[in-house]
Scaffold this active site. Structure first.
Site, PDB file in Angstrom:
ATOM      1  N   GLU A 130     -37.083 -19.398 -33.645  1.00 40.61           N
ATOM      2  CA  GLU A 130     -38.178 -19.067 -33.201  1.00 40.61           C
ATOM      3  C   GLU A 130     -38.756 -17.752 -33.035  1.00 40.61           C
ATOM      4  OE1 GLU A 130     -38.521 -21.183 -29.370  1.00 40.61           O
ATOM      5  OE2 GLU A 130     -40.693 -20.822 -29.359  1.00 40.61           O
ATOM      6  N   ALA A 271     -32.118 -17.319 -24.090  1.00 44.19           N
ATOM      7  CA  ALA A 271     -31.424 -18.334 -24.882  1.00 44.19           C
ATOM      8  C   ALA A 271     -32.494 -19.110 -25.696  1.00 44.19           C
ATOM      9  CB  ALA A 271     -30.786 -19.306 -23.787  1.00 44.19           C
ATOM     10  N   MET A 272     -31.799 -20.081 -26.410  1.00 40.02           N
ATOM     11  CA  MET A 272     -32.878 -20.758 -27.534  1.00 40.02           C
ATOM     12  C   MET A 272     -32.280 -22.189 -27.633  1.00 40.02           C
ATOM     13  SD  MET A 272     -35.213 -20.652 -29.611  1.00 40.02           S
ATOM     14  CE  MET A 272     -35.758 -22.229 -30.431  1.00 40.02           C
ATOM     15  N   GLU A 307     -32.985 -24.565 -21.123  1.00 44.57           N
ATOM     16  CA  GLU A 307     -32.931 -24.768 -22.617  1.00 44.57           C
ATOM     17  C   GLU A 307     -32.545 -26.359 -22.707  1.00 44.57           C
ATOM     18  OE1 GLU A 307     -33.930 -22.806 -24.170  1.00 44.57           O
ATOM     19  OE2 GLU A 307     -33.770 -20.908 -22.882  1.00 44.57           O
ATOM     20  N   HIS A 310     -35.676 -28.580 -22.679  1.00 48.79           N
ATOM     21  CA  HIS A 310     -36.504 -28.414 -23.871  1.00 48.79           C
ATOM     22  C   HIS A 310     -36.094 -29.634 -24.711  1.00 48.79           C
ATOM     23  CE1 HIS A 310     -38.979 -25.077 -23.918  1.00 48.79           C
ATOM     24  NE2 HIS A 310     -38.220 -24.238 -24.064  1.00 48.79           N
ATOM     25  N   GLU A 329     -43.355 -24.446 -23.216  1.00 48.07           N
ATOM     26  CA  GLU A 329     -42.660 -23.466 -22.178  1.00 48.07           C
ATOM     27  C   GLU A 329     -43.255 -23.626 -20.968  1.00 48.07           C
ATOM     28  OE1 GLU A 329     -40.196 -22.064 -23.011  1.00 48.07           O
ATOM     29  OE2 GLU A 329     -40.415 -21.894 -25.179  1.00 48.07           O
TER      30      GLU A 329
HETATM   31  N1  B3K Z   1     -38.058 -20.699 -27.051  1.00 48.51           N
HETATM   32  C1  B3K Z   1     -37.155 -19.539 -26.682  1.00 48.51           C
HETATM   33  C2  B3K Z   1     -38.020 -18.187 -26.982  1.00 48.51           C
HETATM   34  C3  B3K Z   1     -38.062 -18.048 -28.335  1.00 48.51           C
HETATM   35  C4  B3K Z   1     -38.631 -16.465 -28.253  1.00 48.51           C
HETATM   36  C5  B3K Z   1     -38.980 -15.913 -29.618  1.00 48.51           C
HETATM   37  N2  B3K Z   1     -39.484 -14.699 -29.617  1.00 48.51           N
HETATM   38  C6  B3K Z   1     -36.434 -19.720 -25.243  1.00 48.51           C
HETATM   39  C7  B3K Z   1     -37.015 -20.496 -24.307  1.00 48.51           C
HETATM   40  O1  B3K Z   1     -38.128 -20.302 -23.862  1.00 48.51           O
HETATM   41  O2  B3K Z   1     -36.574 -21.418 -24.104  1.00 48.51           O
HETATM   42 ZN    ZN Z   2     -38.360 -22.156 -23.103  1.00 49.43          ZN
END
Ligand code: B3K
Ligand code: ZN
Length: 887
Positions: A130, A271-272, A307, A310, A329
């Site tokens: 991402e 984190a991702m 996370e 998500h 987000e």
């Molecule tokens: N979705 C990722 C963030 C990605 C950032 C890319 N530059 C983490 C989060 O918001 O959970």
């Molecule tokens: Zn996020």
């Protein structure tokens, strides 16, 4: 490299939300094969594609990948049917309706210092896709509305890479000749490419299990480097609590047989949420009492839950395009904040989150990068992972819940997921689900997504003691922001109560309402630019309004006189309003003292403020966590944000003077708190223990400011006792800001003890970077040359450069301009290494409009210097050029 530009290249183009077009081709399945090698990893991709648009031209994104061969339904592709695009992508003319495209590419994980795509960290392989990293792994329509099923096979050396992980469930593994081995993973859920992940290397697993409500047995694992197994307990506990909470609160269960987390030291952010394989910055996984502070523990709980949440809000239902980023987000931050409030003291969590929102998002909304929660355009999407998209986006969801009610909100969430599971959708789809579930018209409310800037809410009131009629007049304005000169009113929910002169809550009967059962709290909805709310049946004394309880809307409130603020700080039943009124009171007094200081007057602690502090100290032991928050003076940046032209030096002098006087005035009580709150038992991370440590360390910090107290000896003793990192760091903070002879020794001892623990060493850098001492700038310049400083490690860059530029206003704004020069040098050095992190560092230089002419000139000169560099990344270009804009 992240699309480098040379000076002769055209200005990078902006992408506009209105230009969205559905993809010409969909990808039904992706079969990837990785042959892992540090400098020459080979990726074979088989994509099953189907045309859905008119065009027969297939364009695939690609960046820093070398094509070796490509075929379509088994036939080798070559020019002119196959064309390489200047962007690095591929174009295939005349593609059939449905076909299999196979490509073989080579990439170099070792050369990937951008940490986007596939890269090496400490000899192990990790990915970050991402927003647009997947195109750095293989050619692909790298956009979130292309959702596909993935299967992934990896092969690597067994000795160096015993662990091979990807998304979904494991689907086989085996040995290969020459010491190599393979593993295959299959993800049954369709997903966008930004959720792809691969981890391979020498890691060890900490394992646990979770059984979902419907009986699915999920194997949980956290992969870390050998030796860190003992530091995963809090992350694992947070994960299990999050899984249970999402079931209880939203009926949402986990949907795979395994949930893996891998921790990595080199990571661009926190984190991702990759499907089934979250990748985390070690900062948000590893914690031991002797290495992590309470704030670190709280951060782990927040990020692990974020996370995990998500998985439904982001992964199962994803974004149509990156303009919809807050769809996942904002909503997921709302969910993690709600979860943290459930896990700890709700009121204290709330005000801490509001403090953070105001520290990061309000300045963004008032600065050159101001943008709506749903932006209209961007040059580099990675620049839009902002406090506005995340935190203001969360506040917008929170307000929606307040407006339609918790039960309707839950119905709306159910509807949203039922309608859009496995789809890539828009913010409008989310609002529509809430509207359909509640039956309430949310069309005006949607302005919150479209309009940038922080609304200013002003209060006026009048009271007629003869009739007991009280008129509360609320008005709103939103200042212009770049590209949005005119603003419309937004619907602002104002949770409120009225207090009688004795502090008792009054019944709230609006004119025309029945007298029976008037509530003591209600939510007014300000929809117009200005509205009167008329309350009747009140006694003789003029009521005091308690407004925006719980921070019911992300706005700036003004118009309450100082005496009302003092009254509310001491008497209101709502903890947020108590805290907020104290902060507003202190801010007003600090602004007055700054003006007085400029006129040559020495600052002295105002009696009203001293009274507020005395009242907090009186009740400190009943709620230490709240007291610690209420004792903190507004930050220097916050005060600067209230001034048209800031004066960083004067603000610093005033704030330091107040801290000194508070320490001196309340020394015996502060010392008693420091003694009385000492914990002799084992370290605990529950809310009560965290609150006690916070209050104890706040007391120490004040005490140490005041000459003639034993604050510094106490700090030395606390540092030497080494009970836990929270207390050690609080003590070291005091010493680092001081001229105490023990300072250098303490810093050296800390470094010697923790030189091999990167996360602790980050604290050592950050502490010095944020020191109030006069010699800080020179120290920071020297630290940038320290052997432990490493431009390639984002945590280290944030610890030194980020902490200094964004967290030390008086030294960053040094009259010499050296602070600005330092930041510019760092951005210039970092941009070719890691452009995402470089672009993130630019922010503080964009604040030049709030500075005096001399500072503004120097800041602009540094921005110009960065802009003049050849081959600037488009991310840094966007931040710098927008920062220079005059509107
Ligand atoms: N979705 C990722 C963030 C990605 C950032 C890319 N530059 C983490 C989060 O918001 O959970
Ligand atoms: Zn996020």
């Amino acid at each position: 490299m992240n699309a480098p530009l040379d000076s002769s290249a055209a200005t990078p183009a902006a992408i506009h939300r209105q230009d969205y077009r559905p993809p010409a081709f969909l990808v039904e399945s992706v079969d990837l094969h990785f042959s892992l090698h540090p400098t020459a990893t080979r990726v074979r991709a088989k994509l099953a594609l189907r045309r859905q648009g008119e065009s027969r031209v297939l364009e695939l994104d690609g960046e820093a990948v070398t094509l070796i061969e490509a075929s379509l339904d088994g036939t080798r592709l070559a020019a002119p049917r196959l064309e390489m695009l200047p962007s690095g992508g591929l174009r295939i003319a005349d593609a059939p309706d449905s076909f299999v495209l196979e490509t073989l590419v080579e990439i170099s994980p070792e050369a990937n210092t951008e940490l986007s795509g596939l890269y090496l960290s400490g000899g192990n392989y990790f990915t970050q896709c991402e927003a647009e990293g997947f195109r750095r792994i293989t050619f692909f329509p790298d956009r979130p509305d292309v959702m596909a099923r993935y299967s992934v096979t990896m092969e690597a050396d067994r000795a160096t890479c015993p662990v091979l992980l990807s998304n979904g469930n494991p689907a086989g593994s085996g040995e290969l000749p020459e010491g190599r081995h393979w593993a295959r993973w299959e993800d049954p859920h369709p997903k966008p490419s930004y959720l792809f992940a691969l981890v391979a290397g020498d890691l060890v697993a900490v394992r646990d299990r979770f059984t979902t409500r419907s009986g699915r047995d999920v194997a949980l694992a956290i992969y870390v480097r050998d030796g860190d197994q003992d530091a995963c307990g809090h992350a694992m506990a947070s994960l299990k609590a999050s899984m249970a909470w999402d079931e209880a609160e939203y009926g949402l269960e986990y949907d795979l047989d395994v949930f893996n987390i891998a921790a990595v030291s080199d990571f661009n952010m926190g984190a991702m949420e990759n499907k089934g394989l979250n990748i985390f910055n070690t900062k948000y996984i590893l914690a031991r009492p002797e290495t992590a502070t309470d704030a670190d523990y709280e951060g782990i709980e927040t990020v692990v839950s974020h996370e995990y949440f998500h998985n439904w809000t982001g992964n199962r239902v994803t974004c149509r395009d990156w303009f919809q980023l807050s769809l996942k987000e904002g909503l997921t931050v709302f969910r993690d904040q709600h979860f943290s409030e459930f896990m700890g003291s709700a009121a204290v969590k709330r005000l801490a989150n509001v403090r953070r929102l105001r520290a990061a998002q309000f300045p963004e909304d008032a600065g050159p990068m101001a943008h709506p929660v749903r932006p209209d355009s961007y040059v580099e999407i990675n620049n839009f992972y902002t406090a506005t998209v995340y935190q203001k986006g969360s506040e917008v969801v929170r307000m929606m819940r307040e407006l339609i009610g918790a039960a309707n909100f839950r119905k709306g969430m159910d509807l949203y997921i039922a309608r859009h599971d496995n789809q890539a959708v828009t913010i409008e789809d989310f609002v529509r689900a809430m509207q359909d579930a509640s039956g309430l018209d949310l069309s005006r409310f949607s302005r919150w997504y479209a309009q940038a800037g922080t609304p200013e809410l002003r209060v006026e009131d009048s009271f007629d003691p003869a009739t007991g009629r009280y008129v509360l007049t609320l008005s709103q304005t939103t200042p212009p922001t770049p590209g949005q000169p005119e603003k419309q009113p937004v619907p602002i929910p104002v949770a409120m109560g009225l207090l009688g002169p004795d502090g008792a809550p009054l019944p709230l009967r609006l004119a025309g309402e029945n007298a029976a059962e008037a509530p003591e709290e209600r939510v007014l909805l300000l929809e117009e630019a200005r509205q009167d709310f008329v309350f009747e049946g009140l006694g003789e004394g003029k009521p005091i309004p308690s407004l925006l309880r719980g921070f019911s809307a992300p706005v700036k409130l003004s118009g309450l006189p100082l005496e009302s603020l003092g009254f509310l700080a001491a008497r209101d039943s709502d903890p947020f309003v108590r805290w907020e009124s104290g902060q507003q009171y202190a801010t007003a007094e600090m602004l007055r003292l700054v003006a007085a200081h400029r006129a040559g007057e020495a600052p002295a602690l105002p009696e009203g403020l001293a009274n507020i502090i005395a009242a907090v100290l009186d009740h400190a032991e009943s709620d230490p966590a709240f007291a610690a928050e209420a004792l903190a003076l507004p930050s220097e940046d916050f005060v600067a944000g209230q001034m048209t032209v800031a004066d960083p030096e004067a603000i610093h002098i005033v704030r330091q003077a107040l801290r000194r006087e508070i320490g001196a005035r309340f020394a015996p009580r502060l010392a008693a708190l420091h003694d009385g709150l000492e914990n002799s038992g084992p370290y605990r991370i529950d809310g009560v223990s965290i609150g006690r440590r916070a209050l104890r360390n706040a007391a120490l910090s004040y005490l140490a400011q005041a000459p003639g107290t034993d604050g510094l000896p106490r700090a030395r003793a606390q540092f030497a006792a080494g009970a836990n990192m929270t207390d050690v760091l609080a003590a070291l903070r005091v010493l680092v800001d001081s001229t105490d002879p023990a300072r250098e020794e303490a810093l050296a001892a800390f470094h010697a003890r923790w030189r091999n623990d990167p996360l602790v060493l980050d604290k050592w850098f950050a502490l010095q970077a944020t020191s109030s001492r006069a010699d800080t700038l020179v120290a920071v310049q020297a630290l940038a040359l320290h052997p432990d400083f490493d431009l390639r490690n984002p945590n280290r860059v944030r610890a030194l450069v980020g902490a200094f530029a964004a967290g030390n206003p008086v030294h960053f704004h040094a009259a010499s301009g050296e602070g600005y020069r330092f930041l510019a040098e760092m951005v210039i050095a970092l941009d070719p290494v890691n452009s995402q992190v470089a672009a993130r560092m630019v922010g503080p230089l964009g604040d030049w409009k709030r500075q005096n002419e001399q500072r503004a000139g120097m800041m602009r000169a540094e921005l110009q210097r960065i802009l003049a560099r050849p081959n600037l990344s488009k991310g840094t270009f966007e931040k710098v050029s927008k920062s220079l804009a005059m509107d």
